[in-house]
Design an enzyme around this catalytic site. Structure first.
Site, PDB file in Angstrom:
ATOM      1  N   ILE A 101      29.008  22.269   2.668  1.00 14.99           N
ATOM      2  CA  ILE A 101      29.161  21.785   4.172  1.00 14.99           C
ATOM      3  C   ILE A 101      30.582  21.753   4.580  1.00 14.99           C
ATOM      4  CG2 ILE A 101      28.406  19.880   5.635  1.00 14.99           C
ATOM      5  CD1 ILE A 101      26.801  18.502   3.444  1.00 14.99           C
TER       6      ILE A 101
ATOM      7  N   LYS B  54      36.340  11.619  -1.816  1.00 16.14           N
ATOM      8  CA  LYS B  54      35.865  12.371  -0.664  1.00 16.14           C
ATOM      9  C   LYS B  54      35.830  11.605   0.544  1.00 16.14           C
ATOM     10  CE  LYS B  54      32.925  15.034  -3.697  1.00 16.14           C
ATOM     11  NZ  LYS B  54      31.804  15.107  -4.086  1.00 16.14           N
TER      12      LYS B  54
ATOM     13  N   GLY C  12      30.778  19.910  -1.072  1.00 16.60           N
ATOM     14  CA  GLY C  12      30.414  21.183  -1.468  1.00 16.60           C
ATOM     15  C   GLY C  12      30.198  22.286  -0.185  1.00 16.60           C
TER      16      GLY C  12
END
Lengths: 428, 428
Positions: A138, A207, A136
């Protein structure tokens, strides 16, 4: 370079609308920072007539994201549709072929096709940026590929699915079983349409595979990520772990070992007083380790309109400022195809076994572990009401291979009443 | 752009040597990531004949950093000497005038002369990058100026002096008084030659002033940073804070308010279960808050050869990749000269008072607070052996102005036996 940077935004869900809002609300600030105006010229989405809470009348509308991607008045194709195949893939390829840069929040697309997309983007002299695809708000892609560019990265870890972390911390704080908290998360709209993407670790695994490619200069290889979901974690596991000073987290770990690239996304025990252990609710955390920088920990919101749109805008601003680099930090054509390795580094493991409540079963299990070279640090048998005796074992450091061999032998002993659960205790 | 990027490194202390080592050890990795070789062409330091544990014979030697900065075979002047005036300033100016880019770890130089240096660098079309000047290995400048470029920054906080955090956490863990731990830190070589730079908050204040300039688009104004050191913090303060669920940290806070730019570097109480409260030893932490991203927390080593050289190399790699942007994120000529504001937002405060042990003194103090509009949340008087009664008060939210007015009135009451200590309880 003071010409406006012209965006075509495909996908007007939460993140798309959030991005449009930022560009509308902060035109002056963005122009001052980028040295040029940021403009939206065209948008597309599945449904045109829908109140999205933002005025879209200034922008051309395209029903087809491929047509959007090819428009002459678009410099950057912003892909916020999602999905590894179909429209998102077609439109991203079309954008590259039409000579556009790409900003995307689509982890599935890049996890499955990132290497091919990077090759074609780089051949065409275009960039693909994907900060919003991982953790997100970060800025972890930036920290890893730019800030730590002077390091050999030694390990990357992350809690990168807020829904799983919400479920696990909520189970602990409310003392509720998995199924109940899962249903609660569902009611709150936290789960993907296919919840396996969340609780099966797939989304977080996507991710992790992107971080691994950047960290180790390897081709994205999501298929090599060892995936374990959180579905099997019981409230008892959480309590037992807490008793011993640990928390259970769906933790991604990747590191390059002598035997190949290890990529794991699985529930692990971490010390309750570590930054990872203390992470509550939907917040994400990434831990980056390098030979020079030692350890950097990044913490922030893993989802939501504002944070994800913030990450999209970070990429847009980089492109507006003229920052250009290979998609995964070095030319895609030079990325190695790493041999996948299972968990190589020895670690202690937490084992939960269900044994028949008969004399001698515990001794048999202990003997199997001993024969496989797995030594026991702690063992407890808990009080129970039925014919299954719940046994917890914490091993000394062992290899996953030795442990798997012991579990395999145990399964043939005829004393196990349930599938054993083995969770790694990760040193953080 | 495949020409080598040629560096001239001025200053061969810990950070300089660390930087040389990285460039020597990782030539291939750096070239693969930057798309071009990174080379050192010349170095300078005060003493030539000294074993620094690294081979410098491949590089030209300059006794004078100004001469180094002006060499034709230097593209980037890497300033690792330190000091706000003298050689570091002269050489940096010379580098800019000679058309070189600059990478520096020098927070004092930029805190005092950053605006003028940025103006001249930008007029000359050169960049100055300074990731290593703030929070060691943490890529916080990058996160703030690039990753969060789509946000209006609302607040920046940081624990950015590892020595102070070491002293405060060591006082707590070992139960030792300030003077003893200070001496210990001195023996361990943790303190600057002038320890006021550390314990007086000056070094951390320099860093805060740089973050504020980026965050709020304002001219660096270190003189406006409200500075308070940790010298007055007693072991009792630490214990009292702990009793109430707080930790004491030397905390930097900057935010733009309706009355101007607030920049504070002072000991504050933060909740012991917050990321800032849990920060132990020499580790640094920066908290970045923006309207979209909500809150990002970055944690990592604040000093040391590897981490600081890692930050220097991040900047070098950015320049090698062709990333160019204004020094403080937008053109220096456009940065506003912000009006400085004292702590504007109301907060609860922790007060330690030493009162004469006589009937009625506490009532007098309470009355003064009430008259100033400061209401009391908790108050304790502790057991004591001498004629001074130690009194702790935690106020409800109040303005610093109201508190200062109360303290001013108290000082004239003739019941105070010691200088009062007032610490803000910061909401994190």
């Amino acid at each position: 370079m003071t010409d406006p940077l012209r965006l075509g935004i495909a996908g007007l869900g939460t993140v798309g609308v959030g991005t449009v809002k930022i560009i509308r609300q902060k035109a002056n600030l963005l122009a001052a920072r980028a040295g040029r105006p940021i403009q939206i010229t065209a948008v597309s989405a599945r449904t045109k007539d829908k109140d999205r809470g933002v005025n879209l009348s200034d922008y051309a509308w395209e029903n087809d994201p491929v047509a959007l991607a090819q428009r002459d008045d678009v410099d950057v194709f912003v892909e916020l549709m999602g999905g590894s195949e179909g429209a998102a893939k077609d439109a991203t390829e079309a954008a590259i072929n039409a000579g556009k840069d790409v900003v995307t929040a689509n982890k599935a697309l890049l996890a499955h096709h990132g290497h091919e997309l990077a090759l074609s983007a780089e051949a065409a002299g275009r960039v693909i940026r994907f900060e919003a695809a991982v953790a997100g708000g970060i800025p972890v892609i930036k920290a890893l590929s730019e800030g730590l560019a002077g390091n050999d990265i030694t390990r990357v870890m992350g809690v990168m699915n807020g829904t799983c972390n919400y479920i696990l911390t909520r189970m602990q704080s409310a003392g509720l079983p998995y199924a109940e908290v899962f249903e609660e998360a569902n009611q709150l709209g936290y789960l993907e349409a296919d919840p396996t993407l969340d609780v099966g670790g797939i989304d977080a695994g996507h991710k992790l595979s992107l971080l691994a490619a950047i960290a180790f200069g390897t081709q994205v290889n999501f298929d090599a990520v060892e995936l374990e979901g959180i579905e099997k974690i019981t409230i008892q596991d959480i309590h037992h772990a807490a008793d011993m000073g640990y928390r259970i987290k769906l933790l991604g770990v990747c590191q390059m070992t002598g035997r190949g690239l290890e990529q794991r996304m699985s529930p692990c025990l971490v010390p309750d007083n570590s930054p990872l252990g203390q992470l509550e609710g939907g917040t994400n955390m990434c831990v980056l380790e390098g030979d020079n920088v030692e350890q950097i920990v990044l913490r922030g919101p893993g989802a939501g309109m504002g944070p994800t749109a913030s990450a999209v805008m970070g990429d847009v601003m980089d492109i507006a400022r003229g920052f250009r680099m290979p998609v995964f930090g070095r030319p895609a054509a030079e990325l190695e195809c790493a041999k996948p390795a299972r968990a190589v580094m020895p670690a202690p493991y937490y084992l939960r076994l269900g044994l028949e409540d008969k004399p001698g079963t515990l001794a048999k299990v202990a003997a199997v572990l001993g024969e496989a070279g797995v030594s026991i640090d702690r063992m407890r048998q808990y009080q129970h009401d039925d014919s299954t005796a719940p046994v917890l074992i914490v091993t000394h450091k062992t290899t996953r291979a030795a442990l798997d061999s012991a579990l395999e032998t145990m399964s043939r002993l005829d004393v196990m009443t349930a599938e054993p659960v083995a969770l790694r205790i990760e040193s953080v």
